[in-house]
Design an enzyme around this catalytic site. Sequence first.
Site, mmCIF file in Angstrom:
data_model
loop_
_atom_site.group_PDB
_atom_site.id
_atom_site.type_symbol
_atom_site.label_atom_id
_atom_site.label_comp_id
_atom_site.label_asym_id
_atom_site.label_seq_id
_atom_site.Cartn_x
_atom_site.Cartn_y
_atom_site.Cartn_z
ATOM 1 N N ILE A 105 23.077 12.037 2.567
ATOM 2 C CA ILE A 105 23.489 12.880 1.446
ATOM 3 C C ILE A 105 22.461 12.757 0.317
ATOM 4 C CG2 ILE A 105 25.318 13.264 -0.256
ATOM 5 C CD1 ILE A 105 27.250 11.898 1.753
ATOM 6 N N TYR A 134 34.582 -2.359 2.929
ATOM 7 C CA TYR A 134 33.978 -1.096 2.475
ATOM 8 C C TYR A 134 34.887 -0.427 1.450
ATOM 9 C CZ TYR A 134 32.284 3.735 2.546
ATOM 10 O OH TYR A 134 31.823 4.980 2.183
ATOM 11 N N LYS A 188 34.282 0.448 -2.614
ATOM 12 C CA LYS A 188 34.364 1.808 -3.144
ATOM 13 C C LYS A 188 35.460 1.913 -4.212
ATOM 14 C CE LYS A 188 30.986 3.560 -1.160
ATOM 15 N NZ LYS A 188 29.922 4.293 -1.846
#
Length: 343
Positions: free
Chosen positions: A66, A221, A225
């Site tokens: 991205i 993870y 986040k």
Amino acid sequence: MYDSSKLRVIMESIRSFLFNLFIMAKVIYLGVKQFFQEACRTVNPINDPLNRQGEYAIITGGNRGIGFYTLLGLQASGMKVIAGCRDGRSKQQLFEKLEEAGIPADSVEWINLDLSSLNSVKIFAKVVIDRNIRISLLINNAAIMFTTYGLSKDGFEQQFAVNYLGHFLLTHLLLPQLVEGGKHNRYASRIVNVSSDSSFLGYLNLDDLHAKSFYNKFVAYAQSKLAQVLFNEMLHTHLTQNDHPIKCYAIHPGVVRSNWYNTTWYLKISVRITGFCNIKSETLAAQRVLYTSFSPVLENSSGCYLSDCKITTPASKLLCPTLRLKLWDVTLKILDIEQFGKL
Ligand SMILES: NC(=O)c1ccc[n+]([C@@H]2O[C@H](COP(=O)([O-])OP(=O)(O)OC[C@H]3O[C@@H](n4cnc5c(N)ncnc54)[C@H](OP(=O)(O)O)[C@@H]3O)[C@@H](O)[C@H]2O)c1
Ligand SMILES: *[C@@H]1O[C@H](CO)[C@@H](O)[C@H](O)[C@H]1NC(C)=O
Ligand SMILES: *[C@@H]1O[C@H](CO)[C@@H](O)[C@H](O)[C@H]1NC(C)=O
Ligand SMILES: *[C@@H]1O[C@H](CO)[C@@H](O)[C@H](O)[C@H]1NC(C)=O
């Protein structure tokens, strides 16, 4: 007769097995939900990309995924782009991809950045600060996802270190440059955190941030986040209190067919099974990052969380509000920062 320590070990492994099973169920539930949500979504790009000729943008990562397509969009808006990625293969990949895209190599600047080392973050920031430039945009994009247990160069669990701690330190160190950018350019500066809806897994264990007693790669993870999302909210408070001309946002870029889905068998399978779904390409995900970076519509919405270019309730709402304050304090302590944004 069983000795009690053996029994405790057995009980402990049963407990951890059941917990892992529970998390797996939650991951599958969230994953399926996200895949289907994504299938129904369209990207809402900014129709009118702003002309930001000559202003500086910094993106972490940017050599692939991205980040690379976001970088192309930044370059197209006329911005001077600094990509912070690792030396060697990553740097080479960045310039190869730029050449493929027909972008002159000298229109993007590379500065060595390894987010798994706090020292590397400091050196990166020093190089930027010494250049004496005003920064208009910082995109915290780089991340590692679902990795097996490992430690960063500084001894922290690596997903927490790269995704959260490294970016926290970077934002702290570059804040004065961002303030300058916001003061002198036409628009307030922006900080965009490429976070994730996986934060909705909803775990944050302040007593064991580095997963010393329990490690599950999905939890680690999601926790990193979620920490970003909480940080975004604290950062917004900090920026407002200090009257800084900076807006900050955390976003979910979507379910994106990046190289990440080539890394493990279960991700490969999930893409196969859901192949009929409308999983977004890296280019489309980048549009969402660019929307958050540029859209004038968001000017008064600093501190918010966006999913699919829409302001959405963040996962932090699942948690006790005092947690974000605690996380902020703990992080300042870990990173040995006396006052956020003051060097
Ligand atoms: N793909 C999805 O479905 C999805 C969903 C939700 C959120 N996101 C978020 O979107 C962002 C971009 O993801 P992506 O799909 O583009 O991932 P990707 O293709 O795996 O790219 C990750 C980027 O991070 C960089 N990076 C990793 N570790 C680094 C380190 N220690 N120092 C510096 N750079 C490092 C990588 O550089 P190297 O080449 O050097 O490794 C790479 O440029 C991430 O924040 C991710 O959490 C993605
Ligand atoms: C993003 O998260 C990092 C920590 O990972 C933090 O330092 C940074 O200030 C956050 N910025 C925004 C806009 O959320
Ligand atoms: C993933 O792997 C497939 C097959 O090896 C390849 O065709 C595809 O380009 C890869 N995707 C990415 C984003 O690297
Ligand atoms: C943001 O707030 C300012 C001041 O209140 C106002 O003038 C402006 O129109 C608002 N912008 C948007 C996009 O809502």
